[in-house]
Motif scaffolding. Structure first.
Motif, PDB file in Angstrom:
ATOM      1  N   VAL B 116       1.042  -1.301  -0.155  1.00 46.09           N
ATOM      2  CA  VAL B 116       0.006   0.044  -0.057  1.00 46.09           C
ATOM      3  C   VAL B 116       0.857   1.322  -0.130  1.00 46.09           C
ATOM      4  O   VAL B 116       1.860   1.558   0.935  1.00 46.09           O
ATOM      5  N   ARG B 117       0.819   1.986  -0.974  1.00 46.83           N
ATOM      6  CA  ARG B 117       1.491   3.313  -1.120  1.00 46.83           C
ATOM      7  C   ARG B 117       0.821   4.487  -0.449  1.00 46.83           C
ATOM      8  O   ARG B 117      -0.339   4.477  -0.508  1.00 46.83           O
ATOM      9  N   LEU B 118       1.571   5.239   0.412  1.00 44.09           N
ATOM     10  CA  LEU B 118       1.038   6.435   1.046  1.00 44.09           C
ATOM     11  C   LEU B 118       1.621   7.581   0.434  1.00 44.09           C
ATOM     12  O   LEU B 118       2.768   7.669   0.249  1.00 44.09           O
ATOM     13  N   LEU B 119       0.658   8.751   0.236  1.00 47.34           N
ATOM     14  CA  LEU B 119       1.021   9.755  -0.333  1.00 47.34           C
ATOM     15  C   LEU B 119       0.465  11.054   0.639  1.00 47.34           C
ATOM     16  O   LEU B 119      -0.520  10.992   0.977  1.00 47.34           O
ATOM     17  N   VAL B 120       1.356  11.746   1.417  1.00 47.28           N
ATOM     18  CA  VAL B 120       0.997  13.000   2.102  1.00 47.28           C
ATOM     19  C   VAL B 120       0.748  14.087   1.327  1.00 47.28           C
ATOM     20  O   VAL B 120       1.754  14.590   0.888  1.00 47.28           O
ATOM     21  N   THR B 121      -0.272  14.773   1.490  1.00 47.99           N
ATOM     22  CA  THR B 121      -0.615  16.016   0.776  1.00 47.99           C
ATOM     23  C   THR B 121      -0.950  17.205   1.719  1.00 47.99           C
ATOM     24  O   THR B 121      -2.203  17.278   2.146  1.00 47.99           O
ATOM     25  N   PRO B 122       0.029  17.551   2.692  1.00 50.83           N
ATOM     26  CA  PRO B 122      -0.295  18.579   3.574  1.00 50.83           C
ATOM     27  C   PRO B 122      -0.670  20.046   3.103  1.00 50.83           C
ATOM     28  O   PRO B 122      -0.418  20.355   2.045  1.00 50.83           O
ATOM     29  N   PRO B 123      -1.250  20.780   3.832  1.00 56.35           N
ATOM     30  CA  PRO B 123      -1.435  22.059   3.592  1.00 56.35           C
ATOM     31  C   PRO B 123      -0.050  23.017   3.360  1.00 56.35           C
ATOM     32  O   PRO B 123       0.844  22.524   3.734  1.00 56.35           O
ATOM     33  N   ALA B 124      -0.148  24.106   2.759  1.00 57.48           N
ATOM     34  CA  ALA B 124       1.010  24.945   2.421  1.00 57.48           C
ATOM     35  C   ALA B 124       1.469  25.694   3.790  1.00 57.48           C
ATOM     36  O   ALA B 124       0.753  25.714   4.595  1.00 57.48           O
ATOM     37  N   ASN B 125       2.628  25.952   3.685  1.00 56.53           N
ATOM     38  CA  ASN B 125       3.280  26.851   4.634  1.00 56.53           C
ATOM     39  C   ASN B 125       3.289  26.151   6.157  1.00 56.53           C
ATOM     40  O   ASN B 125       2.841  26.509   7.098  1.00 56.53           O
ATOM     41  N   LEU B 126       3.690  24.901   6.057  1.00 60.34           N
ATOM     42  CA  LEU B 126       3.407  24.036   7.179  1.00 60.34           C
ATOM     43  C   LEU B 126       4.456  24.159   8.150  1.00 60.34           C
ATOM     44  O   LEU B 126       5.799  24.309   7.758  1.00 60.34           O
ATOM     45  N   ALA B 127       4.442  24.632   9.299  1.00 63.54           N
ATOM     46  CA  ALA B 127       5.641  24.870  10.244  1.00 63.54           C
ATOM     47  C   ALA B 127       6.294  23.558  10.557  1.00 63.54           C
ATOM     48  O   ALA B 127       5.747  22.459  10.339  1.00 63.54           O
ATOM     49  N   SER B 128       7.614  23.762  10.789  1.00 62.74           N
ATOM     50  CA  SER B 128       8.544  22.589  11.038  1.00 62.74           C
ATOM     51  C   SER B 128       7.914  21.750  12.278  1.00 62.74           C
ATOM     52  O   SER B 128       7.453  22.482  13.384  1.00 62.74           O
ATOM     53  N   GLY B 129       8.303  20.727  12.161  1.00 62.33           N
ATOM     54  CA  GLY B 129       7.755  19.796  13.463  1.00 62.33           C
ATOM     55  C   GLY B 129       7.327  18.453  12.918  1.00 62.33           C
ATOM     56  O   GLY B 129       7.572  17.971  11.569  1.00 62.33           O
ATOM     57  N   GLU B 130       6.891  17.652  13.669  1.00 61.76           N
ATOM     58  CA  GLU B 130       6.406  16.300  13.364  1.00 61.76           C
ATOM     59  C   GLU B 130       4.754  16.381  13.602  1.00 61.76           C
ATOM     60  O   GLU B 130       4.241  16.803  14.570  1.00 61.76           O
ATOM     61  N   TYR B 131       4.260  15.632  12.557  1.00 56.99           N
ATOM     62  CA  TYR B 131       2.629  15.695  12.584  1.00 56.99           C
ATOM     63  C   TYR B 131       2.298  13.985  12.607  1.00 56.99           C
ATOM     64  O   TYR B 131       2.971  13.308  11.988  1.00 56.99           O
ATOM     65  N   TRP B 132       1.114  13.703  13.403  1.00 51.99           N
ATOM     66  CA  TRP B 132       1.000  12.269  13.720  1.00 51.99           C
ATOM     67  C   TRP B 132      -0.347  11.838  13.020  1.00 51.99           C
ATOM     68  O   TRP B 132      -1.116  12.550  12.860  1.00 51.99           O
ATOM     69  N   ALA B 133      -0.174  10.426  12.773  1.00 51.11           N
ATOM     70  CA  ALA B 133      -1.543   9.888  12.704  1.00 51.11           C
ATOM     71  C   ALA B 133      -1.127   8.370  13.064  1.00 51.11           C
ATOM     72  O   ALA B 133      -0.223   8.079  13.115  1.00 51.11           O
ATOM     73  N   ARG B 134      -2.346   7.652  12.880  1.00 53.02           N
ATOM     74  CA  ARG B 134      -2.455   6.212  13.034  1.00 53.02           C
ATOM     75  C   ARG B 134      -2.798   5.769  11.862  1.00 53.02           C
ATOM     76  O   ARG B 134      -4.079   5.931  11.182  1.00 53.02           O
ATOM     77  N   LEU B 135      -2.254   4.661  11.451  1.00 54.64           N
ATOM     78  CA  LEU B 135      -2.838   3.586  10.298  1.00 54.64           C
ATOM     79  C   LEU B 135      -3.584   2.438  10.822  1.00 54.64           C
ATOM     80  O   LEU B 135      -2.932   1.867  11.718  1.00 54.64           O
ATOM     81  N   VAL B 136      -4.648   2.354  10.129  1.00 57.50           N
ATOM     82  CA  VAL B 136      -5.483   1.211  10.757  1.00 57.50           C
ATOM     83  C   VAL B 136      -5.615   0.428   9.362  1.00 57.50           C
ATOM     84  O   VAL B 136      -6.041   0.344   8.387  1.00 57.50           O
TER      85      VAL B 136
END
Lengths: 152, 286
Positions: B116-136
């Motif tokens: 399963v391939r994952l593609l992240v499409t975040p909003p523009a101008n995201l601040a540096s740091g870590e963003y979290w999710a859980r895959l089910v």
């Protein structure tokens, strides 16, 4: 690269693979046998008819597991109740035998586990059904969900 | 005499290795899912990742993959659990809505794997740091039967089994760093154990995923009990741990808790490294 070296490299990849988070295996089905209307049929977790799973983390696992349990089964007639007592769940590390040790738990509650390399957790689940005398004949179904969550 | 072809044409070390693979006992489980990648890390340069699913069972399996937001917390007794949210505030560092899975539903044949391939499409101008999710990863296999042969009333019951495996996903933007501060270490003797708790507060802009190592030392510095507790600190955590003290003589001991940026259940290359920190208190065993 010689043919021999290519084969050995491929063999190495085949053995190493990727790190694996965990493997959940359904080992045994939950079987009540013949259901008699008007009586309660209870399968206890020590029974060979209880449902059984194996959770096997290749690298280890610190996390939880929990059931989402149906309270009714749907079918051609009125819903058929299925119940779980506070001692219908059982888990044990590394030993595939529920009768001589382990932890009995309420399957409605989340359980925490901490495993190291190549350990296994075995989980058993029992349940009861009590079809009333006027239960309409037919097949009744529901879904039990086992969720395994790594806490990281 | 004709020379055997195929496997037996190979030289002995290779032949032995391949034979070893063939001789691995096959497990005849009905429904069995392996989720590769215990943790998924994706950075903002590639914005892509993958998860490998392996059906080790003997029946085909239907799998679906989805995301949600949550992180581990502790309850009042120090037990860890995954906190989830029905409504997400804009301030939460959730990547769950940005992750697209290709495919979201798939069919996996027995003894085979799927990616399963994952593609992240975040909003523009995201601040540096870590963003979290859980895959089910949710899988459905065969049915388990609650009823054997129907009795005279003709009632039969079947229970479908769904297994969900939840793994963490970390989306890292720019420079990320983490650490943890320790405070409020305390303990009580309970039966044959010393039960302790310690408050951990994450530092930096990424989750601290590692372990705490609790050690009990006697007055001459010998370690008399030790326990390692893997954990993840996203904001704060106050876990409970216990050390076996049966057989230890009464007297003064030093209880030390050290936070380490590694854990036995994860490859170290997937974790952010930190400088180990520790805290200690004196305890008295009765």
């Amino acid at each position: 690269m010689s043919r021999r070296r290519v084969i050995l490299v491929l063999f190495g990849f085949a053995l190493s693979g990727q790190p694996v988070a965990g493997q959940v295996t359904t080992l045994h089905n939950l079987t009540f046998g013949t259901i008699t209307s008007g009586t309660t049929t209870h399968v206890v977790y020590t029974s060979s008819s209880a449902a059984q799973w194996q959770i096997h983390p290749t690298l280890g696992l610190t996390g939880t597991f929990q059931f989402t349990l149906p309270t009714t089964l749907s079918g051609p007639g009125a819903s058929l109740s299925i119940t779980y007592s506070s001692s219908d769940g059982h888990w044990r590390a590394n030993t595939n035998n529920p009768s001589t040790g382990g932890t009995t738990f309420d399957p409605h509650n989340t359980q925490s586990i901490a495993l190291v390399l190549s350990q296994n957790v075995y989980v058993w689940l029992g349940a009861s059904v009590s079809p009333p005398l006027n239960q309409k004949p037919g097949t009744y179904t529901g879904t039990v969900v086992l969720t395994v969550t790594g806490l990281l | 005499m004709p020379v055997p072809r195929g496997l037996f044409m190979l030289r002995s070390p290779i032949r032995a290795a391949l034979l070893a693979l063939l001789l691995v006992p096959a497990r005849g489980f009905a429904q069995s899912l392996m989720v590769a990648s215990p943790i998924v890390t994706i950075d903002d340069r590639t914005r892509t990742g993958l998860v490998v699913l392996i059906n080790d069972g003997i029946v085909p399996m239907e799998a679906s993959i989805s995301t949600f937001y949550g992180y581990p917390v502790t309850d009042s007794l120090g037990r860890m659990y995954l906190r989830t949210f029905t409504d997400l505030a804009d301030t939460m560092p959730s990547a769950a809505a940005w992750v697209q899975c290709f495919p979201r539903r798939l069919h996996i044949e027995p003894k085979s794997r799927a990616t399963v391939r994952l593609l992240v499409t975040p909003p523009a101008n995201l601040a540096s740091g870590e963003y979290w999710a859980r895959l089910v990863v949710a899988t459905k296999g065969g049915q388990i039967s609650l009823g054997g042969l129907p009795d005279s009333s003709g009632i039969e019951a079947k229970l479908d089994i769904e297994v969900r495996s939840v793994v963490g996903l970390f989306y890292r933007v720019g420079a990320v760093k983490t650490g943890v501060a320790l405070a409020n270490l305390r303990s009580t003797e309970q039966g044959d154990s010393l039960v302790g708790r310690v408050a951990l507060t994450r530092q930096g802009n990424a989750a601290f995923v590692g372990s705490i190592k609790a050690q009990l030392r006697d007055t001459i510095g010998n370690v008399r009990a030790e326990r390692l507790l893997p954990l993840g600190v996203y904001y704060t955590l106050e876990p409970r741990f216990s050390l076996p003290v049966a057989g230890l003589p009464p007297g003064r001991y030093a209880l030390t808790v050290e936070a380490l940026s590694n854990r036995p259940d994860l490859p170290s290359n997937l974790l952010l490294s930190t400088v180990p920190v520790q805290t200690s208190v004196e305890v008295r065993l009765e």
